[in-house]
Write an enzyme that holds these catalytic residues in place. Structure first.
Site, PDB file in Angstrom:
ATOM      1  CG  ASP A  10      -1.718   1.198   1.442  1.00  0.00           C
ATOM      2  OD1 ASP A  10      -2.410   1.581   0.487  1.00  0.00           O
ATOM      3  OD2 ASP A  10      -1.661   1.778   2.532  1.00  0.00           O
ATOM      4  CG  ASP A  12      -1.872   7.665   0.726  1.00  0.00           C
ATOM      5  OD1 ASP A  12      -2.345   8.805   0.835  1.00  0.00           O
ATOM      6  OD2 ASP A  12      -1.449   7.225  -0.358  1.00  0.00           O
ATOM      7  CG  ASP A 174      -1.898   2.202   6.557  1.00  0.00           C
ATOM      8  OD1 ASP A 174      -2.139   1.957   5.348  1.00  0.00           O
ATOM      9  OD2 ASP A 174      -2.335   3.207   7.145  1.00  0.00           O
TER      10      ASP A 174
END
Length: 226
Positions: A10, A12, A174
């Site tokens: 991922d 961001d 995250d």
């Protein structure tokens, strides 16, 4: 243990700390529409499902009187305009991330970025922060029939572009969206606690392996499947 040979990240909250620039563009667009600003924590929790969902939540989440569709569209377009010009103002890799990716590359691991952020911003940010590093970079492109995460489509497309080898695949993110994405792809998942969701949130989302620093993530990735 079998080694990981392909790592899909991922963006961001995993590789890049983009929160300050996202918050600034969200609140700029809200102000233009004469809507109240959002806090850092609100913007953090509204991320993960793409820019449109970020704006829908920023405009309407917990509002007593939800805005009409035309207001949402106006805020979305102003956000895109502002973010395109300011997405690099404060954004930077988390400490240790550049070294992590470099070490994976030197170990012969294929690396990719798959993000629900708009593709124009993903391509610009990755090229600026990690020039020539990743084997595949893919942002949101549902207009091409590729569903965004947590659907498995984006990860599957990235794999195809890198040769289609599924053995040794791991997904790193995250948020709860990333946990769900890995489940839908049918691959291992490593969750990062330094990003936009804290450890307790990740546990409640079903994360089974949580790492607290890029150096720890590197050790796990190079050690192999957990």
């Amino acid at each position: 243990m079998d080694p990981y040979t392909t790592v899909v990240f991922d963006l961001d909250g995993t590789l890049l700390d983009t929160l300050a620039d996202l918050e600034a563009s969200v609140n700029h667009a809200l102000a233009r529409a004469h809507l109240p600003a959002r806090t850092t924590d609100e913007v953090r929790l509204f991320t993960g499902n793409g820019i449109r969902r970020l704006i829908e939540r920023s405009v309407n989440e917990d509002r007593e009187h939800p805005a009409d569709a035309s207001t949402v569209e106006a805020v979305l377009e102003e956000f895109k305009r502002h973010y395109a010009a300011h997405c690099q103002d404060h954004t930077a890799p988390y400490p240790g991330v550049i070294e992590l990716v470099d070490h994976l590359k030197h170990a012969g691991v294929r690396v990719a970025v798959v993000s629900n952020k708009a593709d124009f911003a993903v391509q610009e940010l990755v090229e600026r922060q990690f020039p020539g590093t990743f084997d595949c970079v893919l942002g949101e492109c549902e207009e091409a029939g590729i569903r965004k995460k947590p659907a498995p489509d984006m990860v599957n497309v990235a794999l195809e572009r890198m040769g289609g080898e599924r053995a040794g695949l791991v997904y790193v993110g995250d948020s709860e969206v990333d946990v769900q994405t890995a489940q839908n792809v049918g691959c291992s998942c490593l969750s990062c606690s330094w990003g936009f969701r804290e450890r307790g949130w990740l546990v409640r989302a079903g994360a089974t392996t949580i790492v607290d620093a890029p150096t720890e993530l590197e050790r796990v990735l190079l050690a192999g499947a957990v």
